[in-house]
Design an enzyme around this catalytic site. Structure first.
Site, PDB file in Angstrom:
ATOM      1  N   PHE A 149      83.137  77.499  72.856  1.00 59.27           N
ATOM      2  CA  PHE A 149      81.729  77.119  72.717  1.00 59.27           C
ATOM      3  C   PHE A 149      81.685  75.608  72.576  1.00 59.27           C
ATOM      4  O   PHE A 149      82.123  75.041  71.576  1.00 59.27           O
ATOM      5  CB  PHE A 149      81.059  77.769  71.508  1.00 59.27           C
ATOM      6  N   ASP A 234      87.656  69.050  70.987  1.00 63.74           N
ATOM      7  CA  ASP A 234      86.283  69.206  70.503  1.00 63.74           C
ATOM      8  C   ASP A 234      86.354  69.525  69.011  1.00 63.74           C
ATOM      9  O   ASP A 234      86.548  70.671  68.613  1.00 63.74           O
ATOM     10  CB  ASP A 234      85.583  70.327  71.278  1.00 63.74           C
ATOM     11  N   LYS A 263      77.899  66.845  64.643  1.00 65.34           N
ATOM     12  CA  LYS A 263      77.519  67.574  63.433  1.00 65.34           C
ATOM     13  C   LYS A 263      77.652  66.733  62.168  1.00 65.34           C
ATOM     14  O   LYS A 263      76.772  65.953  61.856  1.00 65.34           O
ATOM     15  CB  LYS A 263      78.276  68.889  63.354  1.00 65.34           C
TER      16      LYS A 263
END
Length: 408
Positions: A149, A234, A263
């Site tokens: 994801f 990532d 984030k």
């Protein structure tokens, strides 16, 4: 404490109804409306306090309204918030220098959201492949992992293995191959003369907090070095203290060629993301070839530098290590007829429900009725990722509520 039925107040019901009427239905949130928060706790408009053990999917690593971050953001709000990159501002150089130092890299390309950062890394890898590696024009390939994801853009969902992510959104850009996550041999076998990068999550979050086999990240690093391919990590969810080290790659002493961050880099206050690499990679991007009006804005840079300052003390990584060990020890004691597996690292856990148990969504609704906010990952996994500021007794209470919800 509860029979597991979520009691929705009239005020909450009205807000949910209004949102349902006027916003796209691309989320199915739990029936709660939050109005304020501090640390690990939030308050709903129903007047109820809830313990947040999701932390915005790691965006709130430092909790809600961290006083240092709020102070820095408030001061910057009154000074300067945006110039666009047409002009330089006085917070930009410090942010890029600070983040480069944290990542042990030389250069930063700031963006806003995680998906933007992933897209940026893909563009960077392709450009590097053409300019530095000599891949023929239009032939660059990137290897991804099944179960990934990385965001919701057209190109990213095109190499997703989740039907909900890609169905109905094609056609997709070419140039991406997929291999089994955790299988270094399969990865190496997929590399061709046109492969420019391997894009992976050191721990797969959306897939259910999947930790790869020991040695996998080190093997990927070795393969990429030998085969002349960029390793792109990532670390949007796994990085910045979540797993007990600054980056999840640190657990195997691996430094990728490219970090993708987001984030928690915005401290839970605003979207801040970045791609970080050394100059032999970053220098392939020139003026006019990539950009963002808001990327690297003064407010983002001020908050981002403050986040780096917090991480450089080591306090939050240590809290994640210590409290994470405690969390996992408690979760491992849950009955095997309720929980078949607990995965994760640091203050990050995927609680896999045993066969025959209700859905993870149902368990999260039961937790909501017990004043704990968690979220499901697919049908059978409950994600637990509390703010790194959470206290030991709060963790104890949260797991007690989970045990109660599972037994209901």
């Amino acid at each position: 404490m509860s029979d597991g039925v979520v009691s929705v107040s009239d005020a909450t019901r009205e807000q949910l109804s209004r949102a349902d009427e006027h916003s796209a239905h691309n989320y199915s949130p739990l029936p709660v409306v939050i109005e304020s928060g501090a640390g690990s706790w939030v308050k709903g408009i129903d007047g109820v306090d809830y313990l947040d053990v999701l932390a915005g999917y790691s965006a709130l690593n430092f909790g809600h309204a961290h006083p240092t971050l709020v102070r820095v953001a408030s001061e910057q709000l009154g000074r300067l918030t945006l110039t666009s990159r047409a002009f330089q501002h006085d917070r930009f150089a410090s942010f890029c220098e600070d983040l480069s130092r944290l990542c042990r890299k030389e250069a930063v390309l700031p963006m806003n959201t995680g998906a933007e950062a992933v897209e940026t890394a893909l563009k960077l890898a392709r450009k590097w492949g053409y300019d530095a590696k000599g891949v023929p024009p239009g032939r660059a390939e990137v290897i991804t992992c099944a179960g990934n994801f990385h965001g919701r853009t057209i190109s990213i969902v095109g190499f997703s293995s989740d039907p909900d992510a890609y169905t109905g959104f094609g056609p997709f850009p070419a140039g991406f191959a997929s291999v089994e996550y955790g299988n270094a041999n399969a990865l190496e076998a997929a590399i061709t003369e046109n492969t420019v990068a391997v894009l992976l999550e050191p721990i797969q979050g959306e897939a259910g907090v999947l930790v790869p086999p020991p040695g996998y990240l080190a093997a990927v690093r070795d393969i990429c070095t030998r085969r002349g391919v960029l390793m792109v990590a990532d670390e949007i969810q796994s990085g910045l203290g979540r797993t007990g080290d600054t980056f999840a790659c640190d657990h195997e002493n691996v430094i990728p060629d490219v970090y993708v961050l987001g984030k928690a880099l915005g401290g839970g206050l605003m979207p801040v993301s970045a791609v970080v690499a050394d100059w032999p990679v970053m220098a392939v991007i020139g003026p006019g070839q990539h950009g963002s009006t808001f990327g690297g804005n003064p407010l983002a840079c001020a908050v981002g530098s403050a986040v780096v300052d917090l991480l450089e003390t080591g306090e939050y990584q240590q809290r994640s290590r210590d409290l994470g060990a405690y969390l996992h020890s408690m979760l491992s004691q849950l009955p095997p007829d309720h929980v078949s597996e607990v995965r994760g690292r640091g203050l990050w856990a995927g609680v896999q429900l045993a066969d025959g148990m209700p859905s993870a969504r149902t368990i999260c609704e039961r937790l909501l009725a017990r004043r704990v906010l968690a979220k499901d990952a697919h049908e059978g996994t409950i994600r637990i990722a509390p703010p790194l500021v959470i206290e030991r007794d709060e963790l104890t209470w949260a797991v007690e509520q989970l045990a109660d919800a599972l037994a209901e």
